[in-house]
Each structure stands twice: as C-alpha cells, then as structure tokens.
Design an enzyme around this catalytic site. Structure first.
Site, PDB file in Angstrom:
ATOM      1  N   ASP A  33       0.838  -1.195   0.000  1.00  0.00           N
ATOM      2  CA  ASP A  33       0.000   0.000   0.000  1.00  0.00           C
ATOM      3  C   ASP A  33       0.875   1.247   0.000  1.00  0.00           C
ATOM      4  OD1 ASP A  33      -2.304  -1.404   0.034  1.00  0.00           O
ATOM      5  OD2 ASP A  33      -2.609  -1.296   2.197  1.00  0.00           O
ATOM      6  N   LYS A  55      -3.929   3.120  -3.304  1.00  0.00           N
ATOM      7  CA  LYS A  55      -4.992   3.884  -3.964  1.00  0.00           C
ATOM      8  C   LYS A  55      -4.742   5.365  -3.773  1.00  0.00           C
ATOM      9  CE  LYS A  55      -8.325   0.325  -2.930  1.00  0.00           C
ATOM     10  NZ  LYS A  55      -8.511  -0.046  -1.537  1.00  0.00           N
ATOM     11  N   MET A 169      -8.801   7.332   9.546  1.00  0.00           N
ATOM     12  CA  MET A 169      -9.235   7.941   8.286  1.00  0.00           C
ATOM     13  C   MET A 169     -10.151   9.135   8.528  1.00  0.00           C
ATOM     14  SD  MET A 169      -9.883   4.536   6.002  1.00  0.00           S
ATOM     15  CE  MET A 169     -10.613   3.602   7.323  1.00  0.00           C
TER      16      MET A 169
HETATM   17  C1  SAM Z   1      -6.912   2.406   5.471  1.00  0.00           C
HETATM   18  S1  SAM Z   1      -6.615   2.702   7.160  1.00  0.00           S
HETATM   19  C2  SAM Z   1      -5.578   1.345   7.519  1.00  0.00           C
HETATM   20  C3  SAM Z   1      -5.386   1.105   9.003  1.00  0.00           C
HETATM   21  C4  SAM Z   1      -4.352   0.033   9.286  1.00  0.00           C
HETATM   22  N1  SAM Z   1      -4.782  -1.240   8.769  1.00  0.00           N
HETATM   23  C5  SAM Z   1      -4.035  -0.093  10.761  1.00  0.00           C
HETATM   24  O1  SAM Z   1      -4.353  -1.128  11.377  1.00  0.00           O
HETATM   25  O2  SAM Z   1      -3.417   0.844  11.309  1.00  0.00           O
HETATM   26  C6  SAM Z   1      -5.521   4.074   7.099  1.00  0.00           C
HETATM   27  C7  SAM Z   1      -5.646   4.949   8.337  1.00  0.00           C
HETATM   28  O3  SAM Z   1      -4.875   4.402   9.404  1.00  0.00           O
HETATM   29  C8  SAM Z   1      -4.365   5.447  10.195  1.00  0.00           C
HETATM   30  N2  SAM Z   1      -2.893   5.372  10.180  1.00  0.00           N
HETATM   31  C9  SAM Z   1      -2.148   4.434   9.594  1.00  0.00           C
HETATM   32  N3  SAM Z   1      -0.842   4.642   9.839  1.00  0.00           N
HETATM   33  C10 SAM Z   1      -0.767   5.744  10.614  1.00  0.00           C
HETATM   34  C11 SAM Z   1       0.290   6.468  11.238  1.00  0.00           C
HETATM   35  N4  SAM Z   1       1.576   6.096  11.118  1.00  0.00           N
HETATM   36  N5  SAM Z   1      -0.019   7.546  11.988  1.00  0.00           N
HETATM   37  C12 SAM Z   1      -1.295   7.937  12.148  1.00  0.00           C
HETATM   38  N6  SAM Z   1      -2.336   7.290  11.589  1.00  0.00           N
HETATM   39  C13 SAM Z   1      -2.079   6.204  10.852  1.00  0.00           C
HETATM   40  C14 SAM Z   1      -4.886   6.748   9.617  1.00  0.00           C
HETATM   41  O4  SAM Z   1      -6.096   7.062  10.264  1.00  0.00           O
HETATM   42  C15 SAM Z   1      -5.121   6.353   8.171  1.00  0.00           C
HETATM   43  O5  SAM Z   1      -6.068   7.199   7.564  1.00  0.00           O
END
Ligand code: SAM
Length: 254
Positions: A33, A55, A169
């Site tokens: 991703d 995406k 998100m």
């Molecule tokens: C499509 S979701 C995937 C979540 C992922 N599977 C998880 O368990 O963290 C993407 C969202 O995860 C959060 N996110 C992922 N990595 C992050 C990071 N390093 N810092 C802050 N938010 C994060 C944000 O809210 C982002 O919009």
C-alpha cells in the site's frame, strides 16, 4: 501457492513482527500500500519485485478489483507473495475482501497480524487507550464511512458509550466529526488528540478539545483520540490524574 497478508505496523520498522520480517526477507514479490514506510520496503530482498497498489484520491473506481487481479497474477508467477498492508491487515485494510477473493480463486492465504495504528498511534503520544479511572474500553471507527454500507455508524450511540473513541481515516473530516459528537451531547471540553504520522520521523501530536478541533488542520495519516485519556501523556508529560484516583492508587499500595 500462498499469499501472505502481512501487517506492516504503524510505520517504525522496529514495530514489525518477526514473522513479517522473515517473510519480507524471503518474498519474491511484495505488493504494498501507499502508507507502508519506505524503510520497511527496504527490508525486502534486493531481487524482490515491489508492486505499489496504493490507492490515490481520484483513482479508478475498480481499484480494489485491480488489486485482486494483481495478487492472483503474482500468486500464479511466484512462490512467496507478500501482500503488505499498513498496521493490521484486518483493521480497515480491506484485507478481509482480499482474503476472500484469493480463497475463491483457490489461492491459500496466511494472515500475519500487525500492530494497528489504532493503538500504536495513541501509544506513541503517551496515550493509553484504556486506563483505570479514565476509560474502561475503546471503540475504533472509521471517519470515512462507505456511503454504500448497509448499516451506518450511530454517532449518537458512540457519544454516549463513555469509552475512548479512536477514529481512523478521519483527518480531513475532523471538524465534521467533532460537530456530530457535540450535537450528540458530548462535552465541548472533551480532550482530543490527533496523532499524525505516528512512529515515523514526521510524528506530530495536536492536543485540543472537541469544541476547538475544527480550528486546527489535521494532516493525514492521523489517528484521532477522543476522551479523557487524550489529555494524558503518561510517557513524557504530566499525567492529569484525578485526586480520587490518586487516593485509590495510594490505597492500593498500602
Ligand atoms: C486504510 S486505514 C488502515 C489502518 C491500518 N490497517 C491499521 O491497522 O493501522 C488508514 C488509516 O490508518 C491510520 N494510520 C495508519 N498509519 C498511521 C500512522 N503512522 N499515523 C497515524 N495514523 C495512521 C490513519 O487514520 C489512516 O487514515
């Protein structure tokens, strides 16, 4: 043939699981991703093919179907296929759909859980999602609901739960989310933390209240933490422990 659905954790490569690291080192192809940290991709073997299927806003509407096709094609060509996803593959990562699509095509699937940003994001800012005297649970929701979902989030119920609310998100909709929770009766002075790019070199934490959240820009990726724990920094800061809690702690120690 097996596709390994691997969680890459929130960003810092040190937060990978041992299984994730071993698979990365042996993968023939890594399908990843956009949010996966480049330092983690560097851990794959130099000869491994890297395919970015992240995406982008305004991308094709059938982007997910295209990812399924890329995975099936990779599984046909290679022995070790790693599908690398940020955080945990089954937390808002569409890992469930990918597993189903692969199984339907006769491809074996292994799931390697990862550390989700829903917990690691707050933790990186010194915020425990549960804590005695503050929150006896936490609820994780998306701030970007699928308009075609058969059941929508009940924000009135979420406002009443009394657990820590963790929103993924939700960066671009932070103000609208705050307004919805205020309309549902949540206190305007409820602490909010927006942990942005958690566990990376760009990590930044915004601390504010529900009423003032709309006044501050929040950069994606961000985890919004809403509830009294969001006012704490138990690692670097001065935790705001209530007097009655201090008394209880003192009683526990005697
Ligand atoms: C499509 S979701 C995937 C979540 C992922 N599977 C998880 O368990 O963290 C993407 C969202 O995860 C959060 N996110 C992922 N990595 C992050 C990071 N390093 N810092 C802050 N938010 C994060 C944000 O809210 C982002 O919009």
């Amino acid at each position: 043939m097996t596709v390994h659905l691997v969680g890459a954790g929130p960003g810092d490569p040190e937060l990978l699981t041992l299984r994730a690291l071993r698979l990365l080192e042996t993968a023939d192809v890594v399908v990843h991703d956009r949010l996966v940290d480049p330092r983690i991709l560097d851990l794959a073997a130099p000869w491994a093919e890297r395919i970015d299927v992240g995406k982008r806003p305004g991308g094709p509407t059938d982007a997910q179907a295209r990812i399924h096709a890329v995975l099936l094609e990779a599984a046909r060509r290679h022995d070790v296929v790693v599908r690398l996803k940020g955080g945990d593959p089954f937390v808002f990562g569409r890992g469930g759909e990918e597993a189903e699509a692969l199984r339907a095509a006769g491809v074996d699937v292994e799931v390697v859980p990862g550390i989700t940003s829903a917990i690691a994001g707050p933790a990186a800012a010194g915020i425990p999602v549960t804590m005695r005297g503050h929150a006896s649970g936490f609820t994780v929701v998306t701030g970007h609901e699928d308009p075609a979902a058969s059941r929508h989030l009940d924000w009135d119920a979420l406002a009443r739960l009394g657990t820590t609310l963790v929103v993924l998100m939700g960066a671009s909709r932070a103000g609208a989310i705050a307004e919805r929770l205020l309309d549902a009766g949540m206190a305007p002075d409820t602490p909010v933390a927006a942990v942005q790019s958690a566990t990376t070199d760009a990590q930044r934490t915004l601390r504010t209240t529900l009423a003032a959240l709309d006044d501050h820009p929040v950069d994606a990726p961000a985890v919004l933490v809403i509830g009294t724990v969001a006012g704490l920094d138990v690692v670097d800061g001065h935790p705001r422990i209530h007097d009655d809690e201090l008394e209880r702690l003192a009683a526990d120690l005697t």
